[in-house]
Motif scaffolding. Sequence first.
Motif, PDB file in Angstrom:
ATOM      1  N   THR A   1       8.088 -13.940  -2.171  1.00 20.95           N
ATOM      2  CA  THR A   1       7.854 -13.541  -3.555  1.00 20.95           C
ATOM      3  C   THR A   1       9.170 -13.521  -4.325  1.00 20.95           C
ATOM      4  OG1 THR A   1       8.054 -11.181  -3.074  1.00 20.95           O
ATOM      5  CG2 THR A   1       5.852 -12.144  -2.920  1.00 20.95           C
ATOM      6  N   ASN A   2      10.255 -13.219  -3.632  1.00 21.58           N
ATOM      7  CA  ASN A   2      11.616 -13.319  -4.156  1.00 21.58           C
ATOM      8  C   ASN A   2      12.569 -13.345  -2.968  1.00 21.58           C
ATOM      9  OD1 ASN A   2      12.321 -10.621  -3.386  1.00 21.58           O
ATOM     10  ND2 ASN A   2      11.432  -9.834  -5.280  1.00 21.58           N
ATOM     11  N   SER A   3      13.840 -13.129  -3.182  1.00 21.89           N
ATOM     12  CA  SER A   3      14.800 -13.310  -2.103  1.00 21.89           C
ATOM     13  C   SER A   3      14.657 -12.304  -0.956  1.00 21.89           C
ATOM     14  CB  SER A   3      16.227 -13.263  -2.649  1.00 21.89           C
ATOM     15  OG  SER A   3      16.481 -11.986  -3.210  1.00 21.89           O
ATOM     16  N   ARG A   4      14.038 -11.162  -1.169  1.00 18.96           N
ATOM     17  CA  ARG A   4      13.935 -10.155  -0.104  1.00 18.96           C
ATOM     18  C   ARG A   4      12.522  -9.630   0.121  1.00 18.96           C
ATOM     19  NH1 ARG A   4      15.594  -9.137   3.845  1.00 18.96           N
ATOM     20  NH2 ARG A   4      15.905  -6.924   3.823  1.00 18.96           N
ATOM     21  N   ARG A   5      11.532 -10.180  -0.561  1.00 20.06           N
ATOM     22  CA  ARG A   5      10.158  -9.707  -0.405  1.00 20.06           C
ATOM     23  C   ARG A   5       9.249 -10.880  -0.038  1.00 20.06           C
ATOM     24  NH1 ARG A   5       9.711  -4.542   0.304  1.00 20.06           N
ATOM     25  NH2 ARG A   5       7.560  -4.630  -0.344  1.00 20.06           N
ATOM     26  N   TYR A   6       8.237 -10.551   0.741  1.00 22.38           N
ATOM     27  CA  TYR A   6       7.272 -11.541   1.195  1.00 22.38           C
ATOM     28  C   TYR A   6       5.877 -10.951   1.034  1.00 22.38           C
ATOM     29  CZ  TYR A   6      11.423 -13.577   3.211  1.00 22.38           C
ATOM     30  OH  TYR A   6      12.672 -14.112   3.360  1.00 22.38           O
ATOM     31  N   GLY A   7       4.907 -11.802   0.771  1.00 19.78           N
ATOM     32  CA  GLY A   7       3.527 -11.357   0.631  1.00 19.78           C
ATOM     33  C   GLY A   7       2.647 -12.016   1.672  1.00 19.78           C
ATOM     34  N   LEU A   8       1.550 -11.358   1.989  1.00 16.59           N
ATOM     35  CA  LEU A   8       0.564 -11.944   2.891  1.00 16.59           C
ATOM     36  C   LEU A   8      -0.356 -12.835   2.075  1.00 16.59           C
ATOM     37  CD1 LEU A   8       1.560  -9.561   4.682  1.00 16.59           C
ATOM     38  CD2 LEU A   8      -0.756  -9.493   5.587  1.00 16.59           C
TER      39      LEU A   8
ATOM     40  N   PRO B   1      -6.826   0.997  17.614  1.00 16.89           N
ATOM     41  CA  PRO B   1      -7.682   0.553  16.510  1.00 16.89           C
ATOM     42  C   PRO B   1      -7.411  -0.897  16.083  1.00 16.89           C
ATOM     43  CG  PRO B   1      -5.821   1.745  15.647  1.00 16.89           C
ATOM     44  CD  PRO B   1      -5.703   1.826  17.146  1.00 16.89           C
ATOM     45  N   SER B   2      -8.318  -1.399  15.280  1.00 12.82           N
ATOM     46  CA  SER B   2      -8.087  -2.641  14.538  1.00 12.82           C
ATOM     47  C   SER B   2      -7.605  -2.216  13.159  1.00 12.82           C
ATOM     48  CB  SER B   2      -9.368  -3.463  14.411  1.00 12.82           C
ATOM     49  OG  SER B   2      -9.732  -3.989  15.662  1.00 12.82           O
ATOM     50  N   ILE B   3      -6.495  -2.784  12.735  1.00 11.31           N
ATOM     51  CA  ILE B   3      -5.881  -2.406  11.466  1.00 11.31           C
ATOM     52  C   ILE B   3      -5.878  -3.626  10.562  1.00 11.31           C
ATOM     53  CG2 ILE B   3      -3.770  -1.579  10.357  1.00 11.31           C
ATOM     54  CD1 ILE B   3      -3.120  -0.243  13.127  1.00 11.31           C
ATOM     55  N   VAL B   4      -6.450  -3.491   9.377  1.00 12.21           N
ATOM     56  CA  VAL B   4      -6.489  -4.593   8.415  1.00 12.21           C
ATOM     57  C   VAL B   4      -5.371  -4.398   7.401  1.00 12.21           C
ATOM     58  CG1 VAL B   4      -7.847  -5.785   6.669  1.00 12.21           C
ATOM     59  CG2 VAL B   4      -8.973  -4.859   8.712  1.00 12.21           C
ATOM     60  N   ILE B   5      -4.474  -5.380   7.362  1.00 13.36           N
ATOM     61  CA  ILE B   5      -3.404  -5.398   6.366  1.00 13.36           C
ATOM     62  C   ILE B   5      -3.925  -6.262   5.219  1.00 13.36           C
ATOM     63  CG2 ILE B   5      -0.985  -5.939   5.905  1.00 13.36           C
ATOM     64  CD1 ILE B   5      -0.600  -5.936   9.017  1.00 13.36           C
ATOM     65  N   PRO B   6      -4.027  -5.708   4.020  1.00 14.04           N
ATOM     66  CA  PRO B   6      -4.649  -6.460   2.927  1.00 14.04           C
ATOM     67  C   PRO B   6      -3.822  -7.669   2.478  1.00 14.04           C
ATOM     68  CG  PRO B   6      -3.789  -4.366   2.128  1.00 14.04           C
ATOM     69  CD  PRO B   6      -3.602  -4.368   3.614  1.00 14.04           C
ATOM     70  N   GLY B   7      -4.529  -8.694   2.026  1.00 17.72           N
ATOM     71  CA  GLY B   7      -3.862  -9.863   1.466  1.00 17.72           C
ATOM     72  C   GLY B   7      -2.980  -9.461   0.295  1.00 17.72           C
TER      73      GLY B   7
ATOM     74  N   HIS C   1       4.343  -2.812  10.921  1.00 15.72           N
ATOM     75  CA  HIS C   1       5.125  -1.581  10.765  1.00 15.72           C
ATOM     76  C   HIS C   1       5.275  -1.220   9.289  1.00 15.72           C
ATOM     77  CE1 HIS C   1       8.887   0.914  11.105  1.00 15.72           C
ATOM     78  NE2 HIS C   1       8.125   1.458  12.045  1.00 15.72           N
ATOM     79  N   ASP C   2       5.594  -2.201   8.461  1.00 14.84           N
ATOM     80  CA  ASP C   2       5.720  -1.928   7.024  1.00 14.84           C
ATOM     81  C   ASP C   2       4.395  -1.442   6.441  1.00 14.84           C
ATOM     82  OD1 ASP C   2       8.385  -2.585   7.088  1.00 14.84           O
ATOM     83  OD2 ASP C   2       8.204  -4.365   5.812  1.00 14.84           O
ATOM     84  N   TRP C   3       3.278  -2.049   6.869  1.00 16.95           N
ATOM     85  CA  TRP C   3       1.976  -1.613   6.366  1.00 16.95           C
ATOM     86  C   TRP C   3       1.670  -0.182   6.823  1.00 16.95           C
ATOM     87  CZ3 TRP C   3      -1.394  -1.501   2.865  1.00 16.95           C
ATOM     88  CH2 TRP C   3      -2.650  -0.952   3.078  1.00 16.95           C
ATOM     89  N   LEU C   4       1.975   0.127   8.068  1.00 18.88           N
ATOM     90  CA  LEU C   4       1.726   1.481   8.560  1.00 18.88           C
ATOM     91  C   LEU C   4       2.554   2.508   7.798  1.00 18.88           C
ATOM     92  CD1 LEU C   4       1.498   0.762  12.391  1.00 18.88           C
ATOM     93  CD2 LEU C   4      -0.391   1.304  10.829  1.00 18.88           C
ATOM     94  N   TYR C   5       3.798   2.177   7.483  1.00 18.47           N
ATOM     95  CA  TYR C   5       4.624   3.083   6.679  1.00 18.47           C
ATOM     96  C   TYR C   5       4.051   3.212   5.269  1.00 18.47           C
ATOM     97  CZ  TYR C   5       8.796   4.021   9.579  1.00 18.47           C
ATOM     98  OH  TYR C   5       9.677   4.476  10.526  1.00 18.47           O
TER      99      TYR C   5
END
Length: 126
Positions: A15-22, A34-40, A70-74
């Motif tokens: 998305t920029n120099s230090r961020r990324y998107g799913l 569990p099964s953990i869903v990380i949203p798009g 890990h980022d999603w869990l935080y």
Amino acid sequence: MKDPWSDDELIIYATNSRRYGLHRSHTVNVPGGPSIVIPGHFTTDLSSVPRMLWWWAPPHGPYTPAAVLHDWLYASGIYSKRQADKWFHQHMLACGVRPTMARTKYIAVRLFGRRAWNKHRNRERG
């Protein structure tokens, strides 16, 4: 990118120099958990490593699926920081990360991840 804890491929975009998107949602099946869903379109900085250490541990690598989880869990706070950090370590090992690297990254988030954890909790309250 293949995630050993998922049946679907992890697809990220910058998305920029230090961020990324799913690109799309990603389901992580924690072994024995569990099964953990990380949203798009969830955004992440992948592995939060100071730039001066990128020669040793760049932001992306074999640990990328574990870093995204890990980022999603935080960010979500649905599990405790301790649990998020534990799964980060286990997931890195499942991704084939060298045990010494996985242990070092685990210790780093245990020692220095509180600030990021609290930042997300403060956003929820504010």
